[in-house]
Design an enzyme around this catalytic site. Structure first.
Site, PDB file in Angstrom:
ATOM      1  CB  CYS A  66      43.922  52.269  26.788  1.00  0.00           C
ATOM      2  SG  CYS A  66      43.452  50.752  25.913  1.00  0.00           S
ATOM      3  CB  CYS A  70      36.390  51.022  24.658  1.00  0.00           C
ATOM      4  SG  CYS A  70      37.317  49.549  24.152  1.00  0.00           S
ATOM      5  CB  CYS A  73      37.193  53.032  28.350  1.00  0.00           C
ATOM      6  SG  CYS A  73      38.559  52.695  29.490  1.00  0.00           S
ATOM      7  CB  CYS A 110      39.949  41.774  39.794  1.00  0.00           C
ATOM      8  SG  CYS A 110      38.551  40.744  40.299  1.00  0.00           S
ATOM      9  CB  CYS A 143      40.180  37.421  38.470  1.00  0.00           C
ATOM     10  SG  CYS A 143      39.426  37.646  36.836  1.00  0.00           S
ATOM     11  CB  CYS A 203      35.557  36.515  34.928  1.00  0.00           C
ATOM     12  SG  CYS A 203      34.798  38.004  35.618  1.00  0.00           S
ATOM     13  NE  ARG A 273      32.697  39.627  40.402  1.00  0.00           N
ATOM     14  CZ  ARG A 273      33.747  39.181  39.709  1.00  0.00           C
ATOM     15  NH1 ARG A 273      34.506  40.027  39.040  1.00  0.00           N
ATOM     16  NH2 ARG A 273      34.017  37.891  39.687  1.00  0.00           N
TER      17      ARG A 273
END
Length: 361
Positions: A66, A70, A73, A110, A143, A203, A273
């Site tokens: 990626c 972040c 991550c 998801c 999702c 979400c 969740r």
């Protein structure tokens, strides 16, 4: 303490939001008060969701590499974490993976892909994947979680059959720049708004344990309430080696439960969740978390292993809860009203929760 919890329960049963001071007070209760806090939040959870537990299953369509930075991550730019890296799964491969989760009881699949956000070609690819999953699994919800969305992409996902879109706020606006510099907090807020505007169920959740303050946790919970997210995943940081937060071990099981209780009080009538890190940080107190959250991820996460699905099902049954079926609706009736304008949606939600509004609201 009794006055605080009575106030929180009464507001939660009416679908009302507590004050920020009340939310902060939940996080600052002692371990001696923990069972009282869980019992109080459990009354709110049962008011809106009974004893049902919704199961969700992650399918990682593209892993690693990626370009975003972040700090939490393992897939970030410059990450040295030893994770599996691969490009896009084919639609039939993703459908096979999804079917395994559905067989285990998952009601929502998801589909997740690493990256800043999808290209139009990526949207085509994911659309075919969504169609393949729905063709194979009648009644399953899908999702998508693909990063920042650009114009019209949310509408295209909705047309392909997506039911929801996930994009977490993760932490408070004030501290967001401390964990990521390649995009902004507002970028994330805008993506959640785009998803909702396209008719996708929004979400959005948070990550606890990144060194944030109590105030940061309350701020992000209230931001999620203001965004009117239908589901709020609560993640607990997994400090991956090779990432800037590798040494951040800030949570105890009791602290994790207080965070879940605070989120339940702030977001009384939404799907809360249990997400990544629950096994590591809640440990033997996971069953207590079912009295706060009405949803959890079954099996593994993006780049880390979860608890065995069989163990999750046993935990749910042993705790006196039941798996939510595909024929059951997760959200209370007042949250499932579909309206064309976000303001109308909020008005319907508030009326359904018993809040008085002027006739023209």
């Amino acid at each position: 303490m009794d006055d605080l919890l009575n106030s929180l329960v009464n507001k939660g049963l009416r679908g009302e939001t507590p004050t920020r001071d009340e939310a902060l007070a939940v996080l600052r209760t002692t371990d001696d008060d923990l069972l009282d806090v869980v019992a109080a939040a459990g009354k709110v959870r049962r008011r809106w969701f009974g004893k049902r537990v919704k199961l969700n299953y992650l399918v990682n369509l593209k892993s690693g590499l990626c370009p975003e930075d972040c700090s939490y991550c393992s897939q970030r730019l410059g990450s040295e974490a030893g994770i599996l890296k691969y490009s896009w799964l084919k639609p039939e491969e993703a459908a096979d993976a999804a079917a395994a989760g559905v067989r285990g009881g998952a009601k929502r699949v998801c589909v997740v892909a690493s990256g800043r956000g999808p290209t139009d070609r990526d949207i085509d690819r994911v659309s075919r994947t969504i169609e393949a999953i729905k063709d194979r699994n009648e009644g399953v919800e899908v999702c998508a979680c693909l990063g920042l969305l650009s114009e019209r992409q949310a509408e295209r996902l909705r047309t392909a059959g997506a039911d929801a879109y996930n994009h977490n706020l993760n932490t408070s606006e004030a501290t967001y720049g401390d964990i990521c510099t390649t995009h902004t907090y507002e970028d994330r807020v805008e993506t959640v708004k785009q998803a909702r505007g396209a008719g996708l169920s929004p979400c959005s959740g948070l990550i606890a344990g990144m060194g944030e303050t109590d105030e940061d946790l309350v701020d992000v919970a209230f931001s999620l309430r203001e965004l009117d997210a239908d589901s709020v995943p609560v993640n607990f940081l997994l400090p991956f080696e090779g990432t800037p937060l590798a040494e951040q071990w800030n949570l105890t099981p009791q602290r994790a439960l207080r965070i879940l209780a605070m989120v339940r009080f702030v977001c009384p009538d939404v799907e809360v969740r249990l997400a990544a890190g629950r096994e590591v940080h809640l440990r033997s107190l996971q069953p207590l978390a079912l009295h706060l959250a009405n949803s959890l991820f079954l099996g593994d996460y993006l780049t880390s292993e979860g608890q065995a699905g069989k163990a999750d099902l046993e935990m749910i049954a042993d705790s006196g809860f039941e798996v939510e079926g595909t024929e059951e609706t997760t959200l209370p009736d007042h949250r499932r009203q579909e309206t064309a304008h976000p303001h109308e949606r909020v008005a319907v939600r508030l009326r359904g929760a018993g809040t008085e509004l002027p006739p023209n609201a």
